[in-house]
Scaffold this active site. Structure first.
Site, PDB file in Angstrom:
ATOM      1  N   HIS A 122       0.853  -1.318  -0.024  1.00 43.26           N
ATOM      2  CA  HIS A 122      -0.188  -0.176   0.272  1.00 43.26           C
ATOM      3  C   HIS A 122       0.973   1.594  -0.489  1.00 43.26           C
ATOM      4  O   HIS A 122       1.306   2.006  -1.059  1.00 43.26           O
ATOM      5  CB  HIS A 122      -0.860  -0.297   1.197  1.00 43.26           C
ATOM      6  CG  HIS A 122      -2.325   1.095   1.157  1.00 43.26           C
ATOM      7  ND1 HIS A 122      -2.033   1.328   2.407  1.00 43.26           N
ATOM      8  CD2 HIS A 122      -2.821   1.392   0.213  1.00 43.26           C
ATOM      9  CE1 HIS A 122      -2.902   2.798   2.116  1.00 43.26           C
ATOM     10  NE2 HIS A 122      -3.077   2.302   0.774  1.00 43.26           N
ATOM     11  N   CYS A 141      -0.546   0.185   9.634  1.00 41.59           N
ATOM     12  CA  CYS A 141      -1.061   1.278   8.878  1.00 41.59           C
ATOM     13  C   CYS A 141      -2.567   1.229   8.728  1.00 41.59           C
ATOM     14  O   CYS A 141      -2.502   3.217   8.875  1.00 41.59           O
ATOM     15  CB  CYS A 141       0.398   2.153   8.550  1.00 41.59           C
ATOM     16  SG  CYS A 141       1.755   2.059   8.897  1.00 41.59           S
ATOM     17  N   HIS A 142      -2.803   0.981   7.775  1.00 43.32           N
ATOM     18  CA  HIS A 142      -3.634   1.464   7.207  1.00 43.32           C
ATOM     19  C   HIS A 142      -4.786  -0.127   7.033  1.00 43.32           C
ATOM     20  O   HIS A 142      -5.534  -0.274   6.226  1.00 43.32           O
ATOM     21  CB  HIS A 142      -4.636   1.474   5.644  1.00 43.32           C
ATOM     22  CG  HIS A 142      -3.395   3.004   6.162  1.00 43.32           C
ATOM     23  ND1 HIS A 142      -2.214   3.106   5.506  1.00 43.32           N
ATOM     24  CD2 HIS A 142      -3.408   4.286   6.178  1.00 43.32           C
ATOM     25  CE1 HIS A 142      -1.200   3.759   5.244  1.00 43.32           C
ATOM     26  NE2 HIS A 142      -2.423   4.947   6.386  1.00 43.32           N
ATOM     27  N   GLY A 143      -4.038  -1.425   7.757  1.00 45.92           N
ATOM     28  CA  GLY A 143      -5.095  -2.594   7.813  1.00 45.92           C
ATOM     29  C   GLY A 143      -4.865  -3.434   6.973  1.00 45.92           C
ATOM     30  O   GLY A 143      -5.901  -4.160   6.226  1.00 45.92           O
TER      31      GLY A 143
END
Ligand code: FES
Length: 177
Positions: A122, A141-143
């Site tokens: 990502h 960080c964002h799953g």
């Protein structure tokens, strides 16, 4: 008019102190984990030096169910000695609805050894091992959730964790790069 312009320029010109505050603010907003990697990445050697670099890993010290993280070309590489259950789980999901379809056997040279570039596809954080719904890797960080083959299963990451080029020099030694 000219006086106004001069005055404007004088009041809007950032001072050194302003810059430090702005830079610190930007750094803080991204978060330490996310910001650290690009910073280190900028200090990497040039492309021609990178092309030559390789890392050897002694596999004999890595027990079944353990991982070793080594640095290769400035990036973390995960070397995981997979358990039977992890291999079976990865193979079982070869035909699952995968975002970046790839068979487990195409991601390994020997099923018990999984070698991955440990950088989330990502935005480049380093995922945590043995975490997440598929017990592979989880990027906090964002799953993004990766399975025991390092394939992306959930979250915003678009691609599987990359498999670097590597060679088995002996049964217990690989060269990455
Ligand atoms: Fe890993 Fe965003 S960087 S989920």
């Amino acid at each position: 008019m000219a006086g106004t312009a001069t005055q404007k320029a004088g009041t809007t010109e950032p001072t050194r102190r302003d810059f430090i505050v702005v830079a610190a603010g930007a750094f803080g907003a991204v978060g330490a984990a996310a910001a650290l990697w690009p910073f280190i990445d900028q200090m990497n050697p040039s492309e021609d030096v990178l092309a030559l670099s390789s890392t050897e890993v002694d596999l004999s010290q890595i027990e079944v169910g353990q991982s070793l993280t080594v640095l290769w070309r400035g990036k973390p590489v995960f070397v995981r000695h997979r358990t039977k259950a992890e291999i079976e789980a990865a193979e079982k999901d070869d035909n699952a609805d995968l975002k970046d379809p790839q068979r487990d056997e195409d991601r390994v040279q020997k099923p018990e050894w999984l070698v991955l570039v440990g950088v989330c596809t990502h935005l480049g954080c380093v995922p945590l091992g043995e975490q997440g719904e598929y017990h592979g890797w989880f990027c906090p960080c964002h799953g993004s959730v990766y399975d025991t083959s390092g394939r992306i299963r959930k979250g915003p990451a678009p691609k599987n964790l990359a498999v670097p080029q590597y060679t088995f020099l002996t049964d217990t030694r690989i060269r990455i790069g």
